[in-house]
Design an enzyme around this catalytic site. Structure first.
Site, PDB file in Angstrom:
ATOM      1  N   CYS A  92       0.818  -1.228   0.000  1.00 23.14           N
ATOM      2  CA  CYS A  92       0.000   0.000   0.000  1.00 23.14           C
ATOM      3  C   CYS A  92       0.851   1.279   0.000  1.00 23.14           C
ATOM      4  O   CYS A  92       1.442   1.617  -1.010  1.00 23.14           O
ATOM      5  CB  CYS A  92      -0.987  -0.057   1.169  1.00 23.14           C
ATOM      6  N   HIS A 191      -3.550  -5.630   2.635  1.00 24.25           N
ATOM      7  CA  HIS A 191      -3.210  -5.743   4.057  1.00 24.25           C
ATOM      8  C   HIS A 191      -3.815  -7.055   4.573  1.00 24.25           C
ATOM      9  O   HIS A 191      -4.323  -7.866   3.793  1.00 24.25           O
ATOM     10  CB  HIS A 191      -3.849  -4.581   4.840  1.00 24.25           C
TER      11      HIS A 191
HETATM   12  N1  GLN Z   1      -2.037   6.800   2.423  1.00 22.53           N
HETATM   13  C1  GLN Z   1      -2.175   5.912   1.264  1.00 22.53           C
HETATM   14  C2  GLN Z   1      -3.617   5.912   0.726  1.00 22.53           C
HETATM   15  O1  GLN Z   1      -4.527   6.309   1.429  1.00 22.53           O
HETATM   16  C3  GLN Z   1      -1.790   4.505   1.663  1.00 22.53           C
HETATM   17  C4  GLN Z   1      -2.740   3.897   2.688  1.00 22.53           C
HETATM   18  C5  GLN Z   1      -2.232   2.577   3.243  1.00 22.53           C
HETATM   19  O2  GLN Z   1      -1.027   2.328   3.334  1.00 22.53           O
HETATM   20  N2  GLN Z   1      -3.214   1.716   3.686  1.00 22.53           N
HETATM   21  O3  GLN Z   1      -3.825   5.459  -0.398  1.00 22.53           O
END
Ligand code: GLN
Length: 241
Positions: A92, A191
């Site tokens: 992510c 995740h």
């Molecule tokens: N901040 C990034 C987004 O909102 C990554 C989010 C994350 O790592 N879950 O896309």
């Protein structure tokens, strides 16, 4: 010794992504493979040429902003190590920072390393929920399950996806692609954390890192029934056989 580098564990630590390090390490130890984990954060010195597996977890826009400049200072060494076969898993927020940029919802353009040909722009709605994808590991189709929660929509250029979406959104909710891959670099929005319930991917990463560490032996077999049951539970929930 398989040498693991966990980057920015104090900042890129969303949704229990440190569980990927735990799963990788345990499946090495259960095989009797020696493994070490080194945590590095802002301004810490690291020689990527002396690492076998590097992990970057997820993070909020704020944390991504905090580390972007520090990561940029490591671009040359990281790029050289990736070309030399360093195994990388980026999830992510960590994934987004390996591309050209991430244009956040507040209009901030967070520069990426540009090591892979993709860019990310915040979309109209957050992409949240269980996800199932199918990727290819050593020529065999493998289903992976995880959970996504991101505002960034990622668009691939001259870059392979990790896999194709079976259920959920993936990179942008439109093109049916999820993640990105290049050489031994594997990026994903999944995740969960990803590795504990996707043991075939964990073992693939271990086998690549083992080779990079100089151990040319085949990966010792290790049962993954429980992990498969955990994955199947999510796939069943999504109606994926
Ligand atoms: N901040 C990034 C987004 O909102 C990554 C989010 C994350 O790592 N879950 O896309």
């Amino acid at each position: 010794m398989i040498r693991v580098c966990h980057m920015y564990p104090d900042l890129l630590n969303l949704y229990g992504d440190r569980g990927n390090i735990i799963a990788f390490k345990r499946r090495c130890q259960w095989r009797g493979l020696p493994v070490s984990v080194q945590e590095i954060s802002l301004k810490d010195q690291i020689n990527f040429r002396e690492q076998d597996f590097l992990f970057l977890g997820g993070g909020s826009d704020r944390e991504q902003n905090l580390i972007a400049a520090d990561l940029m200072q490591r671009k040359k060494e990281l790029s050289e190590a990736i070309e030399d076969g360093l195994v990388v898993l980026a999830i992510c927020g960590g994934y987004q920072l390996l591309g050209q940029y991430y244009l956040a919802r507040d209009g901030e353009k967070i520069p990426g390393l540009g090591l892979m040909d993709f860019y990310t722009r915040a979309g109209s709605r957050r992409l949240v929920g269980n996800v199932a994808i199918e990727m290819n590991i050593d020529g065999a189709p493998v289903k992976l399950a995880g959970f996504e929660n991101h505002s960034g929509y990622t668009y691939l250029g001259n870059c392979q996806p990790l896999g194709r979406v079976l259920s959920g959104n993936g990179n942008n909710g439109r093109d049916g692609l999820e993640g990105a891959s290049y050489k031994n670099v594997y990026c994903s929005y999944l995740h969960g954390p990803l590795l504990p319930k996707n043991a075939r991917l964990t073992d693939h990463l271990i086998s690549l890192a083992m080779k990079r560490s100089g151990n040319k032996e085949p990966l010792p077999p290790l049962d993954y029934d429980i992990e498969e049951q955990a994955c199947a539970a999510v796939l069943d929930k999504l109606g994926i056989q």
